[in-house]
Design a protein around this motif. Structure first.
Motif, PDB file in Angstrom:
ATOM      1  N   CYS A 185      59.665  25.104  28.789  1.00 33.79           N
ATOM      2  CA  CYS A 185      59.448  23.672  28.526  1.00 33.79           C
ATOM      3  C   CYS A 185      59.275  23.424  27.035  1.00 33.79           C
ATOM      4  N   GLU A 186      58.482  24.271  26.387  1.00 38.07           N
ATOM      5  CA  GLU A 186      58.239  24.121  24.957  1.00 38.07           C
ATOM      6  C   GLU A 186      59.507  24.357  24.153  1.00 38.07           C
ATOM      7  N   LYS A 187      60.284  25.334  24.574  1.00 44.03           N
ATOM      8  CA  LYS A 187      61.508  25.677  23.852  1.00 44.03           C
ATOM      9  C   LYS A 187      62.547  24.560  23.949  1.00 44.03           C
ATOM     10  N   LEU A 188      62.714  23.995  25.136  1.00 41.63           N
ATOM     11  CA  LEU A 188      63.755  22.992  25.355  1.00 41.63           C
ATOM     12  C   LEU A 188      63.358  21.604  24.895  1.00 41.63           C
ATOM     13  N   PHE A 189      62.076  21.266  25.065  1.00 39.33           N
ATOM     14  CA  PHE A 189      61.657  19.878  24.851  1.00 39.33           C
ATOM     15  C   PHE A 189      60.548  19.753  23.814  1.00 39.33           C
ATOM     16  N   GLY A 190      60.406  20.747  22.939  1.00 38.23           N
ATOM     17  CA  GLY A 190      59.329  20.722  21.956  1.00 38.23           C
ATOM     18  C   GLY A 190      59.407  19.567  20.980  1.00 38.23           C
ATOM     19  N   GLU A 191      60.614  19.010  20.768  1.00 39.13           N
ATOM     20  CA  GLU A 191      60.753  17.894  19.835  1.00 39.13           C
ATOM     21  C   GLU A 191      60.378  16.559  20.480  1.00 39.13           C
TER      22      GLU A 191
ATOM     23  N   CYS B 153      57.389  18.069  31.871  1.00 35.34           N
ATOM     24  CA  CYS B 153      57.956  19.364  32.290  1.00 35.34           C
ATOM     25  C   CYS B 153      56.839  20.314  32.711  1.00 35.34           C
ATOM     26  N   LYS B 154      55.773  20.396  31.912  1.00 35.98           N
ATOM     27  CA  LYS B 154      54.665  21.294  32.226  1.00 35.98           C
ATOM     28  C   LYS B 154      53.905  20.837  33.465  1.00 35.98           C
ATOM     29  N   LEU B 155      53.790  19.538  33.647  1.00 37.86           N
ATOM     30  CA  LEU B 155      53.145  19.033  34.862  1.00 37.86           C
ATOM     31  C   LEU B 155      53.957  19.399  36.098  1.00 37.86           C
ATOM     32  N   ALA B 156      55.293  19.324  35.979  1.00 33.94           N
ATOM     33  CA  ALA B 156      56.154  19.699  37.101  1.00 33.94           C
ATOM     34  C   ALA B 156      56.041  21.193  37.402  1.00 33.94           C
ATOM     35  N   VAL B 157      55.912  22.004  36.356  1.00 34.11           N
ATOM     36  CA  VAL B 157      55.737  23.453  36.544  1.00 34.11           C
ATOM     37  C   VAL B 157      54.442  23.728  37.292  1.00 34.11           C
ATOM     38  N   ASP B 158      53.367  23.074  36.885  1.00 35.13           N
ATOM     39  CA  ASP B 158      52.082  23.274  37.556  1.00 35.13           C
ATOM     40  C   ASP B 158      52.151  22.855  39.023  1.00 35.13           C
TER      41      ASP B 158
ATOM     42  N   SER C 254      49.212  25.995  41.261  1.00 37.17           N
ATOM     43  CA  SER C 254      48.054  26.728  40.754  1.00 37.17           C
ATOM     44  C   SER C 254      46.804  25.865  40.820  1.00 37.17           C
ATOM     45  N   MET C 255      45.698  26.488  41.243  1.00 33.82           N
ATOM     46  CA  MET C 255      44.412  25.795  41.313  1.00 33.82           C
ATOM     47  C   MET C 255      43.448  26.558  40.428  1.00 33.82           C
TER      48      MET C 255
ATOM     49  N   LEU D  89      45.669  18.725  34.238  1.00 29.80           N
ATOM     50  CA  LEU D  89      46.278  19.238  35.469  1.00 29.80           C
ATOM     51  C   LEU D  89      45.404  18.936  36.676  1.00 29.80           C
ATOM     52  N   HIS D  90      44.091  19.001  36.493  1.00 32.55           N
ATOM     53  CA  HIS D  90      43.134  18.612  37.534  1.00 32.55           C
ATOM     54  C   HIS D  90      41.989  17.884  36.855  1.00 32.55           C
TER      55      HIS D  90
END
Length: 279
Positions: A99-105, A114-119, A124-125, A167-168
């Motif tokens: 996510c950071e590599k593709l959308f860091g800008e 992107c990171k929220l979708a990954v979580d 993960s809890m 995330l929570h």
């Protein structure tokens, strides 16, 4: 015929006349032969002159300018409405780095969603209870339930990291947490939460699942809190080591998991990850 008298100006005798003071404006006018007007009459004449002139009522917008007119075109920023798709290995940390590599800008527009979708995908809890404390750059030490997106909290070795998502964030949930006591305080964290630690080489874990996953030694690594044992060491704010003294379980209120840009944060002075280990 009736005689009309006209008052003649009375001349001031020469010996009574007051000569102009040297250096005054009156003396200068006399020397130059300039006729002076009476102050009151001068004001009346000026008012009469200005009153006879038409006022300039040209609107400001119609006033001419010394600058030429220009046309500047720009394209308004459009929102990214198209659904994106991320391809990565089945590992939460690897996917977040992607996510950071593709959308860091485009941190707010793309990286954070992107990171929220990954979580959400990995389910993960990994949380901290409401009583856990962190160090916020502007407000100092605060409980983790007071943290909001945009805050900057202490990360590793004196650095701060911006909170990009929560995330929570549940203040009412009751959950089972591990209380890891160490020489200097207590870290209360969910069992699967990753903590920066290293294994005590004297600890006998032969035959356990833990031994097959992690090599013994003094190198720092990310370990689930449930795998910590007395004698192990955790990394503190300065990069030093604090020794684990005891590990117990406790029911506490609240479930909070701020996600920082760096992926790490200091909780109770101990370096923790924002993620759980890969399934």
């Amino acid at each position: 015929p009736a005689l009309r008298s006209r008052a003649l100006p009375v001349a001031t005798p020469p010996h009574l006349a007051m000569p102009p003071r040297a250096g005054s404006s009156a003396a200068l006018f006399d020397a130059l032969g300039v006729v002076q007007l009476h102050p009151c009459r001068t004001t009346e004449a000026a008012n009469a002159f200005l009153g006879a002139r038409p006022a300039n009522t040209v609107p400001l917008a119609q006033a001419t300018s010394a600058f030429a007119q220009v046309q500047i075109r720009f394209q308004p920023k459009a929102e990214e409405l198209q659904e994106q798709e991320l391809h990565c290995e089945n590992d939460v940390a690897v996917c977040n780095r992607e996510c950071e590599k593709l959308f860091g800008e485009k941190v707010e527009e793309m990286e954070e969603p992107c990171k929220l979708a990954v979580d959400k995908h990995f389910g993960s809890m990994v949380c901290f209870p409401s009583c856990a404390t962190v160090q916020e750059r502007r407000r100092g030490r605060v409980t983790i339930n007071e943290i909001s997106v945009g805050d900057e909290i202490a990360a590793e070795r004196g650095d701060t990291s911006r909170v990009v998502a929560l995330l929570h964030h549940n203040t009412e949930q009751i959950a089972i947490y591990l209380k890891v006591s160490y020489d200097g305080g207590e870290l209360v964290v969910s069992p699967q939460h990753l903590v920066r630690a290293r294994i005590c080489p004297d600890l006998n874990v032969e035959g356990s699942d833990f031994a097959s996953k992690y090599a013994l030694g003094l190198s720092w690594t990310w370990l689930p809190a449930e795998d910590l044992r007395p004698g192990d060491e955790m990394e503190d704010a300065s990069g030093g080591a604090v020794r684990v003294e005891a590990v117990s379980r406790e029911r506490l209120r609240g479930a909070h998991a701020p996600l920082t840009a760096s992926g790490a944060l200091l909780v109770e002075g101990i370096l923790c990850s924002c993620y759980a280990p890969p399934v």
